[in-house]
Design an enzyme around this catalytic site. Structure first.
Site, PDB file in Angstrom:
ATOM      1  N   TRP A 172       0.861  -1.194   0.000  1.00 14.16           N
ATOM      2  CA  TRP A 172       0.000   0.000   0.000  1.00 14.16           C
ATOM      3  C   TRP A 172       0.898   1.246   0.000  1.00 14.16           C
ATOM      4  O   TRP A 172       1.870   1.314   0.748  1.00 14.16           O
ATOM      5  CB  TRP A 172      -0.890  -0.034   1.245  1.00 14.16           C
ATOM      6  CG  TRP A 172      -1.708   1.213   1.444  1.00 14.16           C
ATOM      7  CD1 TRP A 172      -2.463   1.859   0.507  1.00 14.16           C
ATOM      8  CD2 TRP A 172      -1.850   1.952   2.667  1.00 14.16           C
ATOM      9  NE1 TRP A 172      -3.077   2.950   1.071  1.00 14.16           N
ATOM     10  CE2 TRP A 172      -2.721   3.032   2.387  1.00 14.16           C
ATOM     11  CE3 TRP A 172      -1.349   1.808   3.954  1.00 14.16           C
ATOM     12  CZ2 TRP A 172      -3.095   3.961   3.359  1.00 14.16           C
ATOM     13  CZ3 TRP A 172      -1.712   2.724   4.925  1.00 14.16           C
ATOM     14  CH2 TRP A 172      -2.576   3.791   4.619  1.00 14.16           C
ATOM     15  N   ASP A 198      -1.247  -5.570   9.187  1.00 16.39           N
ATOM     16  CA  ASP A 198      -2.137  -4.479   8.822  1.00 16.39           C
ATOM     17  C   ASP A 198      -3.451  -5.123   8.386  1.00 16.39           C
ATOM     18  O   ASP A 198      -3.507  -5.796   7.360  1.00 16.39           O
ATOM     19  CB  ASP A 198      -1.518  -3.668   7.675  1.00 16.39           C
ATOM     20  CG  ASP A 198      -2.405  -2.508   7.245  1.00 16.39           C
ATOM     21  OD1 ASP A 198      -3.504  -2.345   7.810  1.00 16.39           O
ATOM     22  OD2 ASP A 198      -1.997  -1.761   6.324  1.00 16.39           O
ATOM     23  N   LYS A 221     -13.315   0.405   5.611  1.00 22.82           N
ATOM     24  CA  LYS A 221     -13.941  -0.341   4.525  1.00 22.82           C
ATOM     25  C   LYS A 221     -15.054  -1.258   5.002  1.00 22.82           C
ATOM     26  O   LYS A 221     -16.152  -1.232   4.467  1.00 22.82           O
ATOM     27  CB  LYS A 221     -12.878  -1.158   3.786  1.00 22.82           C
ATOM     28  CG  LYS A 221     -12.194  -0.424   2.667  1.00 22.82           C
ATOM     29  CD  LYS A 221     -11.252   0.681   3.095  1.00 22.82           C
ATOM     30  CE  LYS A 221      -9.987   0.149   3.734  1.00 22.82           C
ATOM     31  NZ  LYS A 221      -8.962   1.183   3.960  1.00 22.82           N
TER      32      LYS A 221
HETATM   33  N1  PLA Z   1      -3.824  -0.276   5.220  1.00 21.51           N
HETATM   34  C1  PLA Z   1      -4.112  -0.644   3.966  1.00 21.51           C
HETATM   35  C2  PLA Z   1      -3.518  -1.882   3.423  1.00 21.51           C
HETATM   36  C3  PLA Z   1      -4.986   0.147   3.189  1.00 21.51           C
HETATM   37  O1  PLA Z   1      -5.267  -0.229   1.957  1.00 21.51           O
HETATM   38  C4  PLA Z   1      -5.526   1.323   3.745  1.00 21.51           C
HETATM   39  C5  PLA Z   1      -6.423   2.214   2.932  1.00 21.51           C
HETATM   40  C6  PLA Z   1      -5.201   1.638   5.067  1.00 21.51           C
HETATM   41  C7  PLA Z   1      -4.335   0.815   5.780  1.00 21.51           C
HETATM   42  C8  PLA Z   1      -5.684   2.855   5.786  1.00 21.51           C
HETATM   43  O2  PLA Z   1      -7.004   3.081   5.786  1.00 21.51           O
HETATM   44  P1  PLA Z   1      -7.677   4.021   6.887  1.00 21.51           P
HETATM   45  O3  PLA Z   1      -6.642   4.895   7.440  1.00 21.51           O
HETATM   46  O4  PLA Z   1      -8.753   4.727   6.162  1.00 21.51           O
HETATM   47  O5  PLA Z   1      -8.221   3.073   7.894  1.00 21.51           O
HETATM   48  N2  PLA Z   1      -6.200   2.253   1.558  1.00 21.51           N
HETATM   49  C9  PLA Z   1      -7.089   2.963   0.624  1.00 21.51           C
HETATM   50  C10 PLA Z   1      -7.216   4.441   0.963  1.00 21.51           C
HETATM   51  C11 PLA Z   1      -8.471   2.360   0.659  1.00 21.51           C
HETATM   52  C12 PLA Z   1      -5.948   5.192   1.164  1.00 21.51           C
HETATM   53  O6  PLA Z   1      -4.996   5.048   0.403  1.00 21.51           O
HETATM   54  O7  PLA Z   1      -5.920   5.945   2.163  1.00 21.51           O
HETATM   55  C13 PLA Z   1      -6.515   2.761  -0.777  1.00 21.51           C
HETATM   56  O8  PLA Z   1      -7.151   3.207  -1.736  1.00 21.51           O
HETATM   57  O9  PLA Z   1      -5.476   2.110  -0.906  1.00 21.51           O
END
Ligand code: PLA
Length: 464
Positions: free
Chosen positions: A192, A273, A309
């Site tokens: 991510w 995570d 989510k």
């Molecule tokens: N960890 C992972 C693997 C994630 O994909 C995301 C969110 C988070 C943590 C953190 O989310 P939160 O802080 O809202 O709880 N990823 C998203 C959004 C959905 C983003 O990048 O913030 C994404 O599109 O990858």
């Protein structure tokens, strides 16, 4: 505003010029564009000071747009009707509208009523404790590990409410930085987009372990094991509990066992995570199996959780940082330090999302309703995944194997499109996605699958 940038002494400017309005005290000022000119006269000389609008922040360069959230900004600016936002992982309905879970609406109404009652009773909106809402912390640890998990019964779990997944990860990173100085975090390649930022900002060094194999569009399991083995003892290993972002490729249960074997042999510390519990398979328990496996082996584990989510609480910023320790004494100490780290960062967390989670998880009828809604959301994503695969494989006559789309799990599909091809998706087809080739299937409808298939086939075959 920075002043006295220019100081000019001159006898050439007439002190009587009306526009300069110099008064008897031989001082004056005039406006010139955004700058102020100050004049003073002494012994026949006029000195002029120009205060120019130069910011103290002049040295701060423009930051690039965020690779994920910046995609939504670009999407909003596009006026073409066919546009499709597959950038951020946010669930949409078949009509491509944001979705508020029914169960959340119910709890929302109930909590508003409860809040009214509280206020009428003379209660107020005081701070939560630093560690957050007790009912939430209990509910979230139970949801993660299972209510009858021995680690909970033996009080070996330190749980602190966090600012969703990101804030919880950041708190975990701060704990590593303070109490394991010099320790490294091993991160999957790819991962991510925000993981590296989080550890960079916390000043925790990281390196990568192999994860994705572009040849098979699958897991490079051998590479992953080798890299985890090669890391120095006591390394933190960041693992995605389920629905790996961005690849959508998860280890099998047997592979998880082997990953746990190496981590245990090397005395590494797993850091999970868990941002998609319930969203990968539709089952909360199944999606927590990886974490539970490590905990059942008696390993000490860090887990960041998010309710963005699975409960659709994106903007409420609700999640948790859990540290599962081998003794209740160390769990107590760890918790005290997590609180100490949280206090100067944000003091204490917000209450609203915590109340919603605590109510949904703690009320059997609401909990069942949530599980049904989650199955529905996970099911819709599975349906568009299937339809996308069917559309691409029937339209593309090149013989390319697109079956990886079906093997991937969770919100995303990692298409294998490179940056140029992803740019083509956006520039020519108005499909907004991250430049690593990831598309969020949660933002796709059945009706748009054919269009997306055309866009992917064109970008894959006609752009290099
Ligand atoms: N960890 C992972 C693997 C994630 O994909 C995301 C969110 C988070 C943590 C953190 O989310 P939160 O802080 O809202 O709880 N990823 C998203 C959004 C959905 C983003 O990048 O913030 C994404 O599109 O990858």
């Amino acid at each position: 505003m920075a002043s006295a940038v220019l100081s000019i002494a001159t006898q050439c400017v007439s002190p009587n010029a009306s526009s300069l309005s110099i008064n008897e005290t031989h001082k004056g000022k005039a406006k010139l564009g955004g700058s102020t000119l100050r004049f003073s006269k002494s012994s026949g000389r006029i000195s002029m000071t120009v205060a120019v609008n130069v910011s103290r922040f002049e040295g701060i360069p423009m930051a690039p747009p965020d690779p994920i959230l910046g995609v939504s900004e670009a999407f909003r600016a596009d006026t073409n009707d066919v546009k499709l936002n597959l950038g951020v992982g946010a669930y949409r309905t078949e009509e491509l509208q944001p979705y508020v879970l029914n169960v959340v609406k119910k709890v929302y109404v109930l909590s508003l009523m409860a809040e009214n009652l509280m206020l009428e009773r003379g209660d107020n909106k005081e701070y939560l404790p630093i560690e957050g809402l007790a009912a939430f912390n209990k509910a979230t640890a139970e949801l993660l590990l299972g209510a009858d998990n021995p680690a909970i019964k033996e009080q070996r779990v330190a749980t602190v409410q966090g600012l969703s997944g990101t804030g919880s990860l950041r708190l975990g990173a701060a704990l590593i930085e303070r109490y394991f100085p010099g320790s490294k975090v091993l991160i999957s390649a790819p991962t991510w987009g925000n993981h590296k930022n989080i550890f960079n900002d916390a000043r925790v060094p990281w390196s990568e372990y192999r994860y994705y194999d572009p040849r098979t569009v699958g897991l490079d399991f051998e590479g992953m094991i080798e890299d985890i083995k090669a890391a120095p003892e006591g390394t933190f290993v960041l693992l995605h509990g389920c629905a790996h972002n961005p690849t959508g490729i998860d280890p099998t249960p047997e592979q998880w066992e082997k990953i746990a074997d190496v981590i245990q042999q090397k005395n590494h510390i797993p850091f999970f995570d868990v941002a998609y519990q319930g969203f990968a398979s539709g089952s909360l328990d199944e999606d927590a199996a990886s974490v539970r496996l490590f905990v059942a082996r008696g390993m000490e584990v860090l887990v960041a959780q998010s309710y963005s989510k699975n409960l659709g609480l994106y903007a409420e910023r609700i999640g948790a940082m859990n540290v599962i320790s081998s003794s209740s004494e160390s769990a107590t100490r760890v918790k005290s330090q997590l609180k100490r780290l949280a206090r100067p960062m944000y003091s204490n967390p917000p209450v609203h999302g915590a109340r919603i989670v605590a109510n949904v998880v703690g009320t059997p009828v609401l909990f069942d309703e949530w599980k049904a809604e989650m199955e529905m959301m996970a099911g819709r994503i599975k349906n568009v995944r299937q339809k996308l695969y069917d559309s691409i494989s029937s339209k593309d006559k090149s013989g390319k194997d697109w079956s990886f789309i079906l093997k991937q799990i969770g919100m995303f599909s990692y298409t294998g499109l490179n940056k140029n091809q992803s740019d083509n998706m956006t520039n020519k087809w108005h499909v907004y996605m991250t430049k690593d080739g990831r598309i969020s299937l949660a933002g796709l409808s059945l009706a748009k699958c054919e269009y997306l298939a055309d866009a992917i086939i064109d970008s894959y075959h006609n752009v290099s």
